[in-house]
Design an enzyme around this catalytic site. Structure first.
Site, PDB file in Angstrom:
ATOM      1  N   LYS A  53      46.757   2.729  -2.504  1.00 62.08           N
ATOM      2  CA  LYS A  53      47.603   3.523  -1.616  1.00 62.08           C
ATOM      3  C   LYS A  53      48.918   2.811  -1.321  1.00 62.08           C
ATOM      4  O   LYS A  53      50.002   3.410  -1.369  1.00 62.08           O
ATOM      5  CB  LYS A  53      46.864   3.811  -0.306  1.00 62.08           C
ATOM      6  CG  LYS A  53      45.652   4.720  -0.453  1.00 62.08           C
ATOM      7  CD  LYS A  53      44.931   4.856   0.885  1.00 62.08           C
ATOM      8  CE  LYS A  53      43.703   5.729   0.779  1.00 62.08           C
ATOM      9  NZ  LYS A  53      43.004   5.865   2.083  1.00 62.08           N
ATOM     10  N   CYS A  70      45.585   1.266   4.029  1.00 60.13           N
ATOM     11  CA  CYS A  70      44.256   1.019   4.594  1.00 60.13           C
ATOM     12  C   CYS A  70      43.260   2.036   4.058  1.00 60.13           C
ATOM     13  O   CYS A  70      43.630   3.157   3.692  1.00 60.13           O
ATOM     14  CB  CYS A  70      44.278   1.139   6.123  1.00 60.13           C
ATOM     15  SG  CYS A  70      45.281  -0.078   6.973  1.00 60.13           S
ATOM     16  N   ASP A  71      41.997   1.635   4.048  1.00 63.21           N
ATOM     17  CA  ASP A  71      40.929   2.573   3.722  1.00 63.21           C
ATOM     18  C   ASP A  71      39.658   2.101   4.417  1.00 63.21           C
ATOM     19  O   ASP A  71      39.403   0.898   4.493  1.00 63.21           O
ATOM     20  CB  ASP A  71      40.694   2.669   2.217  1.00 63.21           C
ATOM     21  CG  ASP A  71      39.826   3.868   1.870  1.00 63.21           C
ATOM     22  OD1 ASP A  71      40.385   4.984   1.797  1.00 63.21           O
ATOM     23  OD2 ASP A  71      38.605   3.703   1.700  1.00 63.21           O
ATOM     24  N   SER A  72      38.890   3.054   4.926  1.00 60.58           N
ATOM     25  CA  SER A  72      37.679   2.715   5.680  1.00 60.58           C
ATOM     26  C   SER A  72      36.464   3.463   5.148  1.00 60.58           C
ATOM     27  O   SER A  72      36.570   4.616   4.718  1.00 60.58           O
ATOM     28  CB  SER A  72      37.851   3.063   7.167  1.00 60.58           C
ATOM     29  OG  SER A  72      38.930   2.373   7.753  1.00 60.58           O
ATOM     30  N   GLY A 107      39.633  -1.831   4.505  1.00 60.11           N
ATOM     31  CA  GLY A 107      40.479  -2.632   3.633  1.00 60.11           C
ATOM     32  C   GLY A 107      41.920  -2.533   4.087  1.00 60.11           C
ATOM     33  O   GLY A 107      42.379  -1.461   4.492  1.00 60.11           O
TER      34      GLY A 107
END
Length: 201
Positions: A53, A70-72, A107
């Site tokens: 991203k 970010c990624d969750s 992340g």
């Protein structure tokens, strides 16, 4: 000195977290193709997606600027959960989650366009879920709130009622770890106060 700060995410929760601490980001949602990431390791998954991203958005920008991706996901019982596919999926997930402990992983990839450098980190927070009744689960799912959240709950919304305890970073569960972000900014050689906007949070 104010450094342009770009959030490569459409998440209102992440933007609000940043605004609360005085950072008013430029929001540029990434159109990264998440389907190309197939790893089943939750930490590798969130860091790879966060990096993808951030890099897509960074390639479209000019220095100086910092770009955050970010990624969750929620990991529970060896399964990885992102956003639910609909109300019935949310209900099914909550029947698995209730009374259990999961790990919320986020992340973070921070790219410094001026120095052509990037940092990649993962923050993990343990979450104890309340033993909800079937009626509570359906009522919560039908609000629509969990449909927009990794892990099927919003800690900063109605879902906060159904979390018994958190071990680790609170803001990480909402979408990004503010302490980790500060550390990453410092590691790149900046002061987090350089990112403050002129407006009050």
């Amino acid at each position: 000195m104010t450094i342009p700060f770009i959030l490569a995410s459409a998440s209102p929760a992440r933007r609000q977290l940043l605004k609360t601490v005085g950072i008013d980001p430029v929001v540029l949602p990434s159109h990264f193709d998440e389907s190309q990431v197939t790893t089943t390791d939750p930490e590798a998954l969130v860091t790879t997606l966060a990096t993808g991203k951030a890099e897509v958005v960074a390639h479209q920008q000019q220095p100086p600027a910092l770009v955050l991706g970010c990624d969750s996901v929620l990991e529970l019982g060896g399964e990885i959960y992102g956003k639910p596919q609909g109300i019935e999926d949310a209900i099914s997930r909550w029947k698995t989650m209730r009374g259990q402990t999961g790990r919320l992983l986020t992340g973070h990839t921070l790219i410094d366009l001026k120095q052509n450098h990037q940092l990649i980190r993962c923050q993990i927070t343990e979450v104890d879920f309340a033993p909800l009744t079937d009626n509570q689960i359906r009522a919560y799912a039908e609000t629509g709130e969990p449909l927009h959240c990794a892990g099927c709950f919003a800690l900063d919304g109605r879902g906060g009622l159904f979390v018994e305890q958190i071990r680790g970073c609170h803001s990480n569960v909402i979408g990004l770890s503010l302490p980790l972000l500060r550390q990453m900014i410092t590691e790149l050689g900046y002061d987090v106060t350089d990112l403050w906007s002129n407006e009050s949070p």
